[in-house]
Design an enzyme around this catalytic site. Sequence first.
Site, PDB file in Angstrom:
ATOM      1  CE  LYS A   1     -25.810  -8.695  55.161  1.00  0.00           C
ATOM      2  NZ  LYS A   1     -24.717  -8.263  56.035  1.00  0.00           N
TER       3      LYS A   1
ATOM      4  NE  ARG B   1     -25.468  -1.709  64.521  1.00  0.00           N
ATOM      5  CZ  ARG B   1     -24.152  -1.802  64.423  1.00  0.00           C
ATOM      6  NH1 ARG B   1     -23.391  -0.779  64.776  1.00  0.00           N
ATOM      7  NH2 ARG B   1     -23.582  -2.909  63.998  1.00  0.00           N
TER       8      ARG B   1
HETATM    9  N1  BES Z   1     -26.961  -9.666  59.789  1.00  0.00           N
HETATM   10  C1  BES Z   1     -25.696  -9.036  59.742  1.00  0.00           C
HETATM   11  C2  BES Z   1     -24.662  -9.723  60.628  1.00  0.00           C
HETATM   12  C3  BES Z   1     -24.273 -11.142  60.271  1.00  0.00           C
HETATM   13  C4  BES Z   1     -23.100 -11.387  59.578  1.00  0.00           C
HETATM   14  C5  BES Z   1     -25.045 -12.210  60.686  1.00  0.00           C
HETATM   15  C6  BES Z   1     -22.738 -12.691  59.273  1.00  0.00           C
HETATM   16  C7  BES Z   1     -24.693 -13.488  60.380  1.00  0.00           C
HETATM   17  C8  BES Z   1     -23.543 -13.747  59.685  1.00  0.00           C
HETATM   18  C9  BES Z   1     -25.815  -7.595  60.203  1.00  0.00           C
HETATM   19  O1  BES Z   1     -27.010  -6.978  59.939  1.00  0.00           O
HETATM   20  C10 BES Z   1     -24.763  -6.829  59.469  1.00  0.00           C
HETATM   21  O2  BES Z   1     -24.854  -6.700  58.297  1.00  0.00           O
HETATM   22  N2  BES Z   1     -23.787  -6.317  60.218  1.00  0.00           N
HETATM   23  C11 BES Z   1     -22.756  -5.536  59.659  1.00  0.00           C
HETATM   24  C12 BES Z   1     -22.586  -4.335  60.537  1.00  0.00           C
HETATM   25  C13 BES Z   1     -21.723  -3.263  59.953  1.00  0.00           C
HETATM   26  C14 BES Z   1     -22.356  -2.695  58.719  1.00  0.00           C
HETATM   27  C15 BES Z   1     -21.523  -2.200  60.987  1.00  0.00           C
HETATM   28  C16 BES Z   1     -21.483  -6.380  59.664  1.00  0.00           C
HETATM   29  O3  BES Z   1     -21.274  -7.127  60.612  1.00  0.00           O
HETATM   30  O4  BES Z   1     -20.729  -6.289  58.716  1.00  0.00           O
HETATM   31 MN    MN Z   2     -27.095  -6.092  58.032  1.00  0.00          MN
END
Ligand code: BES
Ligand code: MN
Length: 497
Positions: A277, A351
Site C-alpha cells: 500500500k 478474501r
Molecule cells: N483492508 C483493505 C480494505 C480497506 C480499505 C479497509 C480501506 C479499510 C479501509 C483490503 O485488504 C484491501 O486492500 N482491498 C483492496 C482490494 C483490491 C486490491 C482488489 C482495495 O480495496 O483496494
Molecule cells: Mn489488503
Amino acid sequence: MFTVKPLPSAETAHEALAIGLFEGAEAWSGLAGEYDSRLGGQLSRLRKEGDISAKRGRVAVVHPLLPTGAKRLYFVGLGKKEELTFERLREVFGRLFRTWKQAKRAEAAIVLDTFATETVDPNEAAHALAEAYYLATYEFPGYKQKKSEPDGALESLTVHTEADAAEIEASLFVGSVYGKATNSARTLVNTPGNLLTASDLADYAVKLADRYDFDYEILGKEEMERLGMGALLAVNQGSTQPPKLIVLKYQGKEQWEDVIALVGKGVTFDTGGYCLKPRDSMIDMKTDMAGAAAVLGAMEAIGELRPEQNVLAVIPATDNMISGQALKPDDVITSLSGKTIEVRNTDAEGRLILADAVTYAKQHGVSYIIDVATLTGGVIVALGTDKTGAMTNNEALFEQLLEASMETGEFIWRLPITEKDRERVRSSKIADLNNSPGREGHAIMGGAFIGEFAEDTPWVHLDIAGTAATKKDSDLGPAGATGVMVRTLAAFVERFE
Ligand code: BES
Ligand code: MN
Ligand code: ZN
C-alpha cells in the site's frame, strides 16, 4: 450503574435530573409543571425565550435554587413526538451523557417516561438509554505515560418510571450488554498491530470462551498445513507472527443444528504485501481486524443474553506482511476447499483468508453464514462511510439481517452479484479463481469471490471497510473504531428464525 424507581416529586432531592421535552407540547406536564409553579413560572419564561428548547438534541441546564428538589434540571429536547425513533433517542441520550461527562456529574437521575412515545415505549427508551450510556462515554485508554484527567464518568443513574420496574431493568440490561460489547470491539480495533497479533486475538477469544462457557478451538500453523488451508497460510507466509484460526461454539439449542456461522476477517495489520500500500493508505490498517472484533463483540453479547440459537464463530487471523517468503502476485495457491486461486494482488488478502474460514465453517455443518470484513476500498467509494455494503445469495436471510440492522440503526445497503460477476472471479487462465479481476465494481468482486466458497449455503457478506472506523467524534462515541455490526449481529442471532 442503574437504579429503577417510581416517579419522584418536585421535592425529591437530586444532584441532576433530566426531563424530556417534545416540541409543540403547549403546557408543562407532570414534574416539570410542578417545578414551574414552584418557580413562579420561570421555566415557562425560559422556554418562551428559547433558553429551554424542545428542538431535538438541545440540552439546557437550569439551577432551580430551591431549598428542596433537584439542584440541577436538565431539559432535553426531543423534537416532534411523532418523529422520535429509537435511533434518534439513542443519539439524544448520547448527547446528554456527554454533557454530564463534561460537567463531571457522578450522579444523576432521569424521568424516563418523559422520553417515551406511542412508538418508542419506556422499555425501548430504557434500552436506548443504557446502550447510549456505554457508547457515548467510551474512551480508548491509550498508552500515554501521563494519564489524562479523570474522565468524570457517571457512576450512578436513577431511572424514574411508572412502568414495570422488572421489565425496565431487563431492558437496561440488554442495552448495557449491547453497549459494552460494542465497546469491547472498539478497543480491539483501536489497539495497534504490534500489540494485537493473531496470537493475542486468539488469547482474547479464549478468555471470552472461558467467561461464557463456549467450546473453542484455536488452530495453529501445523493444523492448518495438515488440513490444507492454503489460502490462509499463503497470506501469512511473509509474517514472523504465526496465523490462528479462532473457533468459538455457542450451543443454545438441544441439538447442534441450524447453526449460524459468524465469520470475521482478522487481519491484524494489512501492509498490502508485495502489492504494498502507499504510505497514506497503510495508516489505520490496524483496523483490518474489525470484522473479527464485530464477531467477538457479538459473541460477548450472545454469551450474556444466551439466546436459543446455535452459533459458530470462525475468525481467520494473521497480518499481511512482506519478506523473502511472502506471497507474490502470480502465485497459485490451493484453498481448503480444493479450489485453486491465482493471486493477482496480494492486497486482496481478506478474501483469501475468508475463503478458508468459510470452507471450515461449512465443513463443520453450519446452515447459514454471515461474514463481516473490512474488505474493499471500493465499498467506501460506492456507499461512503456510514453504510455497510451487503451481498448475498439468499433473499430471506438477507431480509432478516436487514431487519436487525434497522433495529440497531446500523445502515446496510445491498450490492448485487450477477452471473457476470461470478464469471469475472472465475476468469483465470491457470486456476479456478482470480483474487483480483480489476477495479470495476471491486466491492462486488470481493463479495463474489467469497460467495464461491459459500456455494449454496445461505450467506450474507458485510463489507465494513467504510463503517468500521470514523474520523469524527459523535454523540455516540469518539473518533476511531465504531464497533459496527456487533449489535446488528447480536440482534440478528437473537431474533433469527
Ligand atoms: N483492508 C483493505 C480494505 C480497506 C480499505 C479497509 C480501506 C479499510 C479501509 C483490503 O485488504 C484491501 O486492500 N482491498 C483492496 C482490494 C483490491 C486490491 C482488489 C482495495 O480495496 O483496494
Ligand atoms: Mn489488503
Ligand atoms: Zn485488508
